[in-house]
Design an enzyme around this catalytic site. Structure first.
Site, PDB file in Angstrom:
ATOM      1  N   CYS A   9      50.557  37.448  58.968  1.00 49.06           N
ATOM      2  CA  CYS A   9      50.438  36.408  57.958  1.00 49.06           C
ATOM      3  C   CYS A   9      51.595  36.375  56.986  1.00 49.06           C
ATOM      4  O   CYS A   9      51.696  35.465  56.177  1.00 49.06           O
ATOM      5  CB  CYS A   9      49.150  36.600  57.162  1.00 49.06           C
ATOM      6  SG  CYS A   9      47.690  36.509  58.192  1.00 49.06           S
ATOM      7  N   HIS A  29      57.820  47.421  54.776  1.00 45.27           N
ATOM      8  CA  HIS A  29      57.081  47.666  56.014  1.00 45.27           C
ATOM      9  C   HIS A  29      56.480  49.062  55.976  1.00 45.27           C
ATOM     10  O   HIS A  29      57.194  50.040  55.798  1.00 45.27           O
ATOM     11  CB  HIS A  29      58.020  47.526  57.211  1.00 45.27           C
ATOM     12  CG  HIS A  29      57.314  47.166  58.478  1.00 45.27           C
ATOM     13  ND1 HIS A  29      56.282  47.930  59.008  1.00 45.27           N
ATOM     14  CD2 HIS A  29      57.460  46.117  59.322  1.00 45.27           C
ATOM     15  CE1 HIS A  29      55.841  47.356  60.112  1.00 45.27           C
ATOM     16  NE2 HIS A  29      56.543  46.259  60.321  1.00 45.27           N
ATOM     17  N   HIS A  71      54.458  31.613  37.619  1.00 43.99           N
ATOM     18  CA  HIS A  71      53.455  31.259  38.620  1.00 43.99           C
ATOM     19  C   HIS A  71      53.374  32.319  39.700  1.00 43.99           C
ATOM     20  O   HIS A  71      54.373  32.960  40.033  1.00 43.99           O
ATOM     21  CB  HIS A  71      53.802  29.922  39.279  1.00 43.99           C
ATOM     22  CG  HIS A  71      54.019  28.832  38.290  1.00 43.99           C
ATOM     23  ND1 HIS A  71      53.003  28.285  37.552  1.00 43.99           N
ATOM     24  CD2 HIS A  71      55.153  28.201  37.902  1.00 43.99           C
ATOM     25  CE1 HIS A  71      53.496  27.358  36.757  1.00 43.99           C
ATOM     26  NE2 HIS A  71      54.795  27.289  36.952  1.00 43.99           N
ATOM     27  N   HIS A  76      49.011  35.302  48.840  1.00 42.85           N
ATOM     28  CA  HIS A  76      48.513  34.866  50.132  1.00 42.85           C
ATOM     29  C   HIS A  76      46.981  34.839  50.131  1.00 42.85           C
ATOM     30  O   HIS A  76      46.337  35.819  49.785  1.00 42.85           O
ATOM     31  CB  HIS A  76      49.026  35.831  51.201  1.00 42.85           C
ATOM     32  CG  HIS A  76      48.334  35.708  52.517  1.00 42.85           C
ATOM     33  ND1 HIS A  76      48.255  34.519  53.214  1.00 42.85           N
ATOM     34  CD2 HIS A  76      47.674  36.602  53.262  1.00 42.85           C
ATOM     35  CE1 HIS A  76      47.603  34.713  54.333  1.00 42.85           C
ATOM     36  NE2 HIS A  76      47.234  35.971  54.398  1.00 42.85           N
ATOM     37  N   HIS A 122      39.659  28.020  48.969  1.00 45.54           N
ATOM     38  CA  HIS A 122      38.457  27.190  48.966  1.00 45.54           C
ATOM     39  C   HIS A 122      38.649  25.911  49.776  1.00 45.54           C
ATOM     40  O   HIS A 122      37.817  25.525  50.592  1.00 45.54           O
ATOM     41  CB  HIS A 122      38.102  26.832  47.521  1.00 45.54           C
ATOM     42  CG  HIS A 122      36.829  26.053  47.385  1.00 45.54           C
ATOM     43  ND1 HIS A 122      36.790  24.684  47.376  1.00 45.54           N
ATOM     44  CD2 HIS A 122      35.550  26.456  47.288  1.00 45.54           C
ATOM     45  CE1 HIS A 122      35.540  24.275  47.261  1.00 45.54           C
ATOM     46  NE2 HIS A 122      34.768  25.341  47.210  1.00 45.54           N
ATOM     47  N   ASN A 171      41.863  30.410  55.047  1.00 44.82           N
ATOM     48  CA  ASN A 171      43.018  31.250  55.243  1.00 44.82           C
ATOM     49  C   ASN A 171      43.887  30.609  56.321  1.00 44.82           C
ATOM     50  O   ASN A 171      43.590  30.686  57.507  1.00 44.82           O
ATOM     51  CB  ASN A 171      42.568  32.654  55.668  1.00 44.82           C
ATOM     52  CG  ASN A 171      43.741  33.583  55.926  1.00 44.82           C
ATOM     53  OD1 ASN A 171      44.900  33.158  55.979  1.00 44.82           O
ATOM     54  ND2 ASN A 171      43.456  34.861  56.072  1.00 44.82           N
TER      55      ASN A 171
END
Lengths: 426, 502
Positions: free
Chosen positions: B230, B309, B393, B397, B426, B430
């Site tokens: 993702c 990572h 801001h 994710h 919402h 995802n």
């Protein structure tokens, strides 16, 4: 259960199920409360099948059709809800946007081959049906089947839980849908509680004949029956086949439905001797309701006719006069249906031999690409043992279509009576 | 699952006394503007001196320095040379010209009730698994308008390769058409194309599919990243940035998506049913450029990009693992320790990005706290730098409600800061790698993006990775904006209950 459920035996194959609903989210907590009359009809399901030729339907893909249904359900989103029970046991519809079931199928016949079958009740295969239950909250109230014929013609079959609304509502919804398919914008006004009350309530009827209580069915809404019911559907021409029975008295307004009902009643009475059907139920559009049908509700008039003398010996004229004087029993049915918090189970279609008049509805107005359907079929699922006769318009205005559902043991004899009196070709 | 039980995030203790607040404010002002504060007295002294000396004395001073032509020429050359080297070796600024997010067709909508009914019908022999899915859905933070691709609407789902390709074509081409319209970009002008889609990798690749559809140039530099989870969108941005350093006067199109059709888990293992409940259709197409001419119309400028990572640790490597279950159904197994591992990955990432973005005051405090804990007392509470000072801001994710809750807690963010993430979860669910862009679009649609605002995008992904990017807004974005939120932004923010009663 409908004929179409027999796996592997029907002519429809490659069935795929999915769900369609509305595009907008309904506010949480919205509900739809059925009236007593709605609850009285809960074991019945209305069915209709519309067949369109390839010229009209070739380019209609599943995506088009689904998009149109979504737009339709935007107007009547509550019909995509599910039935739940209150603590008292009274069923209500929770408007949770769950959706209607959409079934895609293929048929190896062409439209022409299909329509050449003499008994139009083959159209039952075009209507996917499952009853409500055994789990109420997971049972769709509407099933839509889209069948693609070998020649690229299409059939749309609707199975519609009667608790939501009557046949007139079903046709209204279908007409809205095909309007969307043709690219028009639609608007269906919301049905208020006031709209759902019927005109001219007749409070004098306390013990309506047209409704019968059945043994409790729990959460699986199937009409209990000891007899196997079969359907038979045929066309007839008003002038050729009916006039011999009812001499025209110069009046050009012959009551076609009443005459037909009278003839059929008489013939069934000849076959069914014990007990004779002295009382029948007549279901038709409310004549006092002058507004065009613009809502989903049970507005049909349910009335009862009783004769004292044996029907088989009465003339058709006498029967027609009795039918014209049928008493509206909806008030009584509404009261009974809602009694005991909707926990009792009833049947109306087939509680007594019933005749349903849909001939005032222009079924062929449901045009796709500007063309009317080739054929329309109507019937009811969950009919009681006394049987039901549905009369509705055919493609040609001088014809009518009759769909009869009777116990299997009676059907052949009734058909031979019809052949004798010329209703069906020998 | 334990990692999904959430406790409400503890609000940072609003200072009991305003005095405390002013002290902190004063300290920050002092440290952050240290050099300026130092410079002022020096300048003042010099000015005073010059005043005192008067113009004649200044000229005498200059003459005594004995400048001749050679000196002047050499000094000038030196200055020019140094400036040139400086400007040449500065990395090219990467501009984000514009981006577009895919808005799913309404016919793909999946209300809760429909999802549950299908779940019951598909898993008819596993009522416990159905029950589990229902509990997940109730607490997921998703709304009633998220969308699944057409193939998944069937009972049972029909995830053919054709259906997967159809979904890919639908989401990618729609997003790209929208991007072309917004930016006026011509397909033939695309120099670099990077597509990232983790779980669907056909041959020819999705990037080849795009090249075929839009007839892109034969010397295009195309890349197709698959399997990177993702957080792959920021990896694509990183690769694009590096390529744009090497190729002058170029642009890059990045397409981030996740194709749901082939990956819908059809088995009944609970740990693998979770993605079914959360992942939804989505895609984003982004146009990056290093051309100076795009400076004026670009929306953002890329400031930093940090990739972390944690795959070297087994625990992190195995926590999001695709595998077959006992019945040979392929699905993604999410480990119970996911949140803890995410937290650690985040700490790693913050440690690298902190010094790049935090003002000096925060860094000093953090350093002091660190030294103090190492030398004096390990029990001292670690100082969590206030990232709200570095960014206006945040785009976290929308991996799930738990992820957002965890990050809100760790970074001590207010509800307003995580609003974009929660509302994206919402409305769209995802959407995997593209969710960062839906969140950014939300902030713009709300009219909150002003010129000079800094945005921090953080994404997690299998591996386990934590990637983050910092963008600076180039101009104030005016509302109403055209995008996936255009028809529903007025309904947001909505209140999302902890448990939705189905």
């Amino acid at each position: 259960m409908g004929r179409s459920q027999e796996k592997g035996q029907g002519p429809i194959y490659n069935m795929r199920l999915s769900t369609v609903g509305a595009t907008r989210a309904t506010e949480t907590g919205t509900t739809h409360e059925p009236t007593g009359l709605d609850l009285a009809m809960k074991l019945h399901y209305l069915k209709a099948a519309y067949i369109y030729t390839p010229e009209m339907a070739r380019d209609l893909s599943v995506t088009h059709v689904k998009e149109a249904i979504f737009k339709l359900f935007d107007q009547i989103a509550w019909t995509t809800g599910r039935l739940w029970r209150r603590d008292s046991g009274r069923p209500y519809i929770k408007c949770n946007d769950c959706g209607a079931r959409f079934v895609e199928g293929k048929c190896n016949f062409t439209v022409e081959e299909w329509l050449s079958k003499p008994d139009r009740s083959v159209d039952e295969f075009l209507v996917y049906h499952q009853p409500v239950g055994p789990e109420l909250p997971f049972s769709p109230l509407i099933y839509v089947q889209m069948t693609r014929f070998k020649c690229r013609g299409l059939a749309f079959g609707l199975s519609w839980a009667n608790i939501m609304g009557d046949s007139f509502s079903l046709f209204y919804a279908f007409n809205l849908w095909v309007k969307v398919l043709s690219g028009e914008k639609i608007y269906a006004p919301e049905t208020s509680i006031i709209d759902r009350r019927f005109q001219n309530p007749n409070p004098t009827v306390k013990d309506p004949e047209s409704i019968k209580q059945v043994d409790p069915v729990g959460d699986l809404w199937i009409t209990p029956s000891n007899k196997k019911m079969v359907s038979y559907c045929f066309n007839l021409t008003v002038t050729d086949q009916m006039s011999p029975h009812f001499p025209a008295n110069g009046d050009d307004q012959i009551p076609v439905f009443e005459i037909l009902a009278g003839i059929i009643w008489k013939n069934i009475a000849k076959v069914r001797e014990d007990p004779e059907p002295l009382t029948v139920t007549i279901i038709r559009k409310d004549p006092n309701d002058l507004k065009p049908i613009r809502s989903i509700r049970n507005s049909q008039m349910i009335s009862s006719v009783h004769v004292d003398s044996p029907v088989a010996e009465a003339t058709v004229e006498e029967l027609v006069r009795c039918i014209e004087r049928a008493t509206d029993e909806r008030c009584g049915i509404d009261e009974i249906g809602g009694s005991c918090d909707g926990s009792l189970d009833f049947i109306v279609y087939g509680a007594k031999l019933a005749f349903m008049d849909l001939s005032e509805v222009d079924l062929y107005e449901a045009k796709v690409m500007g063309k009317s359907p080739e054929s329309v079929y109507c019937n009811v699922e969950g009919i009681g043992e006394e049987g039901l006769v549905v009369v509705y318009a055919a493609a040609k205005s001088e014809e009518r279509v009759v769909t009869m559902t009777l116990p299997e043991e009676e059907m052949e004899r009734v058909k031979s009576e019809f052949k004798k009196c010329g209703l069906i070709a020998p | 699952a334990k990692h999904l039980t959430m406790s409400p995030p503890k609000m940072p203790d609003l200072s009991t006394s305003t005095k405390h607040k002013y002290v902190k404010l004063g300290y920050q002002y002092l440290v952050n503007n240290f050099l300026t504060l130092l410079l002022i007295p020096i300048l003042a002294y010099t000015a005073l001196e010059l005043f005192r000396m008067g113009p004649e004395e200044i000229l005498n001073h200059l003459n005594s320095l004995n400048f001749n032509l050679l000196h002047i020429l050499c000094s000038s050359f030196l200055i020019i040379f140094v400036s040139t080297v400086y400007f040449m070796s500065k990395p090219r600024t990467i501009y984000l010209v514009d981006y577009s997010c895919f808005k799913p067709p309404v016919t793909c909508r999946v209300p809760f009730a429909t999802f549950m009914e299908h779940s019951r019908l598909n898993l008819i022999d596993s009522p416990k698994s159905v029950e589990f899915q229902m509990r997940i859905l109730e607490r997921s933070g998703l709304g009633e308008e998220t969308c699944l691709p057409p193939a998944i609407h069937y009972i049972p789902p029909t995830p053919t390769m054709d259906a997967a390709r159809s979904e890919a074509e639908l989401v990618i081409f729609t997003a790209m058409d929208d991007l072309f319209k917004k930016t006026g970009l011509k397909p033939k002008d695309i120099d670099i194309l990077i597509v990232n889609c983790s779980l669907f990798s056909p041959t020819p690749s999705l990037s080849a599919m795009i090249i075929n559809k839009y007839k892109l140039r034969s010397n295009i530099k195309s890349l197709n990243l698959s399997g990177m989870g993702c957080s792959a969108s920021l990896i694509s941005v990183d690769v694009a940035r590096d390529l744009l350093q090497v190729h002058p006067n170029s642009n890059a199109v990045i397409v981030s998506t996740e194709i749901i059709t082939p990956n819908y888990y059809q088995g009944k293992e609970r740990a693998m049913l979770l993605p079914n409940c959360l992942f939804r259709m989505g895609a984003a197409a982004i146009l990056l450029s290093n051309r100076r001419s795009d400076r004026w119309r670009a929306k953002y400028k890329l400031c930093h990009l940090v990739r972390t990572h944690r795959g070297a640790e087994d625990k992190s490597y195995y926590c999001v693992y695709q595998q077959e279950d006992d019945e040979s159904h392929v699905g993604i197994n999410l480990n119970k320790d996911l949140m803890a591992i995410a937290g650690e990955a985040l700490k790693s990432n913050i440690t690298t990005i902190g010094p790049l973005v935090l003002p000096a005051s925060e860094q000093l405090l953090f350093l002091t706290s660190l030294i103090g804990r190492k030398i004096f007392n390990a029990k001292w509470k670690p100082y969590i730098p206030d990232f709200k000072m570095a960014f206006e801001h945040f785009c976290i994710h929308a991996g799930g409600r738990a992820v957002i809750d965890e990050l809100q807690k760790n970074l001590q963010l207010s509800a307003e800061h995580v609003e974009a993430s929660r509302m994206t979860l919402h409305r769209f669910g995802n959407t995997s790698s593209s969710s960062l862009w839906y969140e950014l679009s939300y902030i713009e649609a709300k009219g909150k993006m002003k010129r000079g605002d800094r945005v921090w995008q953080i994404a997690f992904g299998s591996g386990f990775k934590c990637n983050s990017a910092v963008w600076k807004s180039n101009r104030t974005i005016k509302t109403p904006t055209e995008g996936p939120w255009s028809d529903c932004i007025d309904r947001y923010p909505v209140f999302i209950p902890e448990v939705v009663k189905l």
